[in-house]
Design an enzyme around this catalytic site. Sequence first.
Site, PDB file in Angstrom:
ATOM      1  N   HIS A  99     -26.402  47.492  -9.269  1.00 28.35           N
ATOM      2  CA  HIS A  99     -25.874  46.694 -10.368  1.00 28.35           C
ATOM      3  C   HIS A  99     -27.003  46.281 -11.295  1.00 28.35           C
ATOM      4  O   HIS A  99     -28.104  45.932 -10.851  1.00 28.35           O
ATOM      5  CB  HIS A  99     -25.141  45.457  -9.840  1.00 28.35           C
ATOM      6  CG  HIS A  99     -24.254  44.820 -10.850  1.00 28.35           C
ATOM      7  ND1 HIS A  99     -24.659  43.775 -11.645  1.00 28.35           N
ATOM      8  CD2 HIS A  99     -22.977  45.115 -11.226  1.00 28.35           C
ATOM      9  CE1 HIS A  99     -23.676  43.430 -12.453  1.00 28.35           C
ATOM     10  NE2 HIS A  99     -22.638  44.225 -12.226  1.00 28.35           N
ATOM     11  N   HIS A 100     -26.730  46.314 -12.611  1.00 27.27           N
ATOM     12  CA  HIS A 100     -27.774  46.061 -13.607  1.00 27.27           C
ATOM     13  C   HIS A 100     -28.329  44.646 -13.528  1.00 27.27           C
ATOM     14  O   HIS A 100     -29.429  44.360 -14.010  1.00 27.27           O
ATOM     15  CB  HIS A 100     -27.222  46.319 -15.016  1.00 27.27           C
ATOM     16  CG  HIS A 100     -28.247  46.828 -15.982  1.00 27.27           C
ATOM     17  ND1 HIS A 100     -29.531  46.351 -16.026  1.00 27.27           N
ATOM     18  CD2 HIS A 100     -28.177  47.787 -16.953  1.00 27.27           C
ATOM     19  CE1 HIS A 100     -30.215  46.976 -16.970  1.00 27.27           C
ATOM     20  NE2 HIS A 100     -29.420  47.855 -17.540  1.00 27.27           N
ATOM     21  N   SER A 101     -27.591  43.726 -12.911  1.00 24.01           N
ATOM     22  CA  SER A 101     -28.088  42.353 -12.792  1.00 24.01           C
ATOM     23  C   SER A 101     -29.310  42.261 -11.890  1.00 24.01           C
ATOM     24  O   SER A 101     -30.064  41.285 -11.948  1.00 24.01           O
ATOM     25  CB  SER A 101     -26.991  41.428 -12.255  1.00 24.01           C
ATOM     26  OG  SER A 101     -26.555  41.855 -10.974  1.00 24.01           O
TER      27      SER A 101
END
Length: 506
Positions: free
Chosen positions: A161-163
């Site tokens: 996930h990009h987070s």
Amino acid sequence: MKSIIRQRKQSLKPIETKDKSVEASEEEPLSPSSRLFHEPNFNVHVLAILGMKTRISTEQAPREHLANTLLKHPRFSSLQVVDEEKGGEMKWVRTKVDLDQHIIVPQIDEQNLKESPDKFVENYIHNLSKTTLDKSKPMWDLHLLNIKTSDAEAVAIFRIHHSLGDGTSLISLLLACTRQTADPNNVPTIHGNKKSLIDSSEHSNTGLRRYVTKIWSFMKLFWNTIVDVLMFMSTTMFLKDTNTPIKGRPGSESNPRRFVYRTVSLDDIKLVKNALNMTVTDVALGVTQAGLSIYLNRRYGEGKKDGGETEKNNNLPKNIRLRSTILMNLRPAVGIQALADMMEKDTEAKWGNWIGFVLFPLKVALRDDPLDYIREAKATIDRKKNSLEAFYTFSISELALKIFGIKTSSSISHRTITNTTMCFSCLPGPQEEICFYGHPLAYIAPGSYGQPHALMINCQSYVNKMTFVLSVDESVIPDPHQLLDDLVQSLKLIKDAVIERGLCHE
């Protein structure tokens, strides 16, 4: 395979927790940029597709190595939870990781495949893009496909996930988990970009001339930055790209993605680079301009009754505005060795999402001289290098987060991106062959899904290869393989032009 595919959610619901068992020292707030990637219109997942030269040992090797490397990184062994007592603030909370929930090995009967192995892998990734990562556990997984394709003996797919971090940092971390095939004790070496002076003759200038040169350079930097920031703000408010056949439609971020990729010779790109005194990124963007021009000319010519001859004509509208967003990691570069030490020796290394936007205009036109595409790309890049656009767009985004909050800031950023056409990146890779937990790599193909653009182009080098990776919304670009062909053909035309004119040097 169907058992792992869930209907993709429109948004991620944060986990609410009142658990006090975790020490405060093990908790850390999510940065505003990381929180932004949990908004419904920015639920972005990064993929790293790894082609292996050998079949993957799916029993012990990956688990043992992951436990000793990746799981020591706090982001990959933490939950993202909501603290109700602090007004819904999200924070990282360390947890125990069950690798069986993160490593997925589908059973594949290669003898009974109804499609080619390459198409099976492509469809597997397409189906994967219909799903989201589960927030009840650390937001990453690893899919191991022991299936022989045209360019690999097996394929591994890392989904993150990009987070957890920006794309550049995540790929660097992934490479920090690898080792050189010829020397298993060493991490890969990445060719760094050489810093170039704005005026190469500056050191030879003395006195008044050198002083005037510095003043002129500062004035150009100041002017370019003002123009770029105003263009960024105009794009956020009203300035839209032309509605070409490759521009995404509203809601494109929720559509599944088709990932296609092709490997070309990095030596061919370097031949052009050296002949025209450019960088690999200059050439990659020039090839992208050429390939998009050819592809769009064909799409604009569809339906014309000329027996297919329309490709030879110029069907492009005049004054097409087509821009790519380029996301810049503004943190100081963290070396592969530093990331490896962080995981193996528990040292510290800076991490997170510090991202600035650069709006890069691509000139779409049919050129008689294929080298014009490269020259135009270099001129634009040189202009962008002499600007602080990325730092100011990052600062504007941070200010919007503080003043308006996550929801409004997300809407503003989403509007900026949807008013442009595509996203582009060009990442340098290892200069020598590497092994991923004992498995030699044939290629590396990064990409992402969940972004508002209908087209993302990533270029990733590895040893003597360059892989062009397309992530497309098929409702907008139904023939991504044709676009790949146009990119590859454009590189060939540019290379042939360099050779025919005797511009290359032995």
